[in-house]
Design a protein around this motif. Structure first.
Motif, PDB file in Angstrom:
ATOM      1  N   ARG A  61      -0.537 -20.957  35.430  1.00  0.00           N
ATOM      2  CA  ARG A  61      -0.596 -20.542  36.564  1.00  0.00           C
ATOM      3  C   ARG A  61      -2.173 -20.125  36.216  1.00  0.00           C
ATOM      4  NH1 ARG A  61       3.347 -17.375  40.342  1.00  0.00           N
ATOM      5  NH2 ARG A  61       4.993 -19.089  40.536  1.00  0.00           N
ATOM      6  N   SER A  62      -2.571 -21.107  35.180  1.00  0.00           N
ATOM      7  CA  SER A  62      -4.555 -20.962  35.426  1.00  0.00           C
ATOM      8  C   SER A  62      -4.619 -22.590  35.737  1.00  0.00           C
ATOM      9  CB  SER A  62      -4.935 -20.469  34.335  1.00  0.00           C
ATOM     10  OG  SER A  62      -4.338 -18.650  34.044  1.00  0.00           O
TER      11      SER A  62
ATOM     12  N   TYR B 145      -7.887 -13.217  43.653  1.00  0.00           N
ATOM     13  CA  TYR B 145      -7.949 -14.598  42.078  1.00  0.00           C
ATOM     14  C   TYR B 145      -8.750 -14.051  41.463  1.00  0.00           C
ATOM     15  CZ  TYR B 145      -4.854 -17.161  45.065  1.00  0.00           C
ATOM     16  OH  TYR B 145      -3.404 -17.556  45.643  1.00  0.00           O
TER      17      TYR B 145
ATOM     18  N   HIS C  30      -3.676 -14.699  31.749  1.00  0.00           N
ATOM     19  CA  HIS C  30      -3.474 -14.979  32.895  1.00  0.00           C
ATOM     20  C   HIS C  30      -4.326 -14.703  33.924  1.00  0.00           C
ATOM     21  CE1 HIS C  30       0.061 -14.893  31.260  1.00  0.00           C
ATOM     22  NE2 HIS C  30      -0.030 -12.855  30.716  1.00  0.00           N
ATOM     23  N   ILE C  31      -5.116 -15.666  33.955  1.00  0.00           N
ATOM     24  CA  ILE C  31      -6.266 -15.638  34.639  1.00  0.00           C
ATOM     25  C   ILE C  31      -6.277 -16.983  35.672  1.00  0.00           C
ATOM     26  CG2 ILE C  31      -9.094 -16.381  35.135  1.00  0.00           C
ATOM     27  CD1 ILE C  31      -9.480 -14.721  32.602  1.00  0.00           C
ATOM     28  N   ALA C  32      -6.379 -16.296  36.801  1.00  0.00           N
ATOM     29  CA  ALA C  32      -5.480 -17.908  38.078  1.00  0.00           C
ATOM     30  C   ALA C  32      -6.887 -19.565  37.942  1.00  0.00           C
ATOM     31  CB  ALA C  32      -6.088 -17.406  39.425  1.00  0.00           C
TER      32      ALA C  32
ATOM     33  N   CYS D  14      -7.613 -16.902  28.153  1.00  0.00           N
ATOM     34  CA  CYS D  14      -7.715 -16.997  29.420  1.00  0.00           C
ATOM     35  C   CYS D  14      -6.301 -17.196  30.221  1.00  0.00           C
ATOM     36  CB  CYS D  14      -8.665 -18.072  30.096  1.00  0.00           C
ATOM     37  SG  CYS D  14     -10.348 -17.631  29.222  1.00  0.00           S
ATOM     38  N   ALA D  15      -5.658 -18.997  30.101  1.00  0.00           N
ATOM     39  CA  ALA D  15      -3.928 -18.546  30.525  1.00  0.00           C
ATOM     40  C   ALA D  15      -2.879 -17.814  30.505  1.00  0.00           C
ATOM     41  CB  ALA D  15      -4.503 -20.390  30.304  1.00  0.00           C
TER      42      ALA D  15
ATOM     43  N   VAL E 249     -10.453 -20.386  35.893  1.00  0.00           N
ATOM     44  CA  VAL E 249     -11.010 -20.888  34.651  1.00  0.00           C
ATOM     45  C   VAL E 249     -12.635 -21.887  34.659  1.00  0.00           C
ATOM     46  CG1 VAL E 249     -11.040 -20.411  32.539  1.00  0.00           C
ATOM     47  CG2 VAL E 249      -9.087 -19.631  33.312  1.00  0.00           C
TER      48      VAL E 249
END
Length: 163
Positions: free
Chosen positions: A122-123, A2, A62-64, A57-58, A66
């Motif tokens: 999806r973060s 991830y 699309h970072i899983a 970020c989210a 944070v």
């Protein structure tokens, strides 16, 4: 694997008046746990900047996972949890509860942490204390369940929780 981001929230760090030790330490912990750290940043204790970074970020990157470090105490400028809760869509109260339980085993002051956590899209966003020691203790207390939570968040229906 991830993706992950680490955002240090510190007025003094942002101005170059303090060396950030918690952010780089969290990056190393995440890498050791198999995460691909794709973004790091240092920002001041500013509500709109915090919200903007979390949304970027989210929603854009699309970072899983944070992680924020800093701004979870009692100082009038410590507004990270409030800014975080303004952008999350689904709170995940068990994560900061578990971190506080672990902190209380180390110091009675652990109950003073105001960390929060929640999901946006999806973060998964988790607030950690600003000190290197406390942020490390807190993330290590929850990183294994968090990895399973990400499996559920990225599953097409539900992850196999019985395993």
């Amino acid at each position: 694997m991830y993706t992950a981001a680490v955002i240090t929230i510190s007025d003094k760090g942002y101005r170059g008046e303090r060396v950030d030790t918690s952010g780089p330490n969290l990056v190393e912990i995440l890498k050791d746990k198999g995460f691909d750290v794709t973004y790091t940043q240092i920002i001041p204790d500013d509500r709109e900047m915090i919200k903007s970074e979390l949304i970027k970020c989210a929603d854009e990157m699309h970072i899983a996972l944070v992680l924020t470090t800093g701004g979870t105490g009692f100082s009038p400028r410590d507004i990270t949890p409030e800014a975080t809760m303004e952008v999350v869509e689904r709170p995940t109260p068990g994560i900061p509860e578990a971190m506080r339980v672990e902190s209380m085993r180390i110091t009675p002051k652990g109950c003073l942490s105001r960390s929060s956590a929640g999901i946006r899209g999806r973060s998964l966003i988790i607030n950690l204390p600003g000190s290197k020691k406390a942020s490390q203790e807190n993330i290590l207390a929850v990183i294994d369940p968090v990895s399973h939570g990400l499996d559920m968040l990225y599953s097409e229906g539900s992850a196999d929780c019985a395993k």
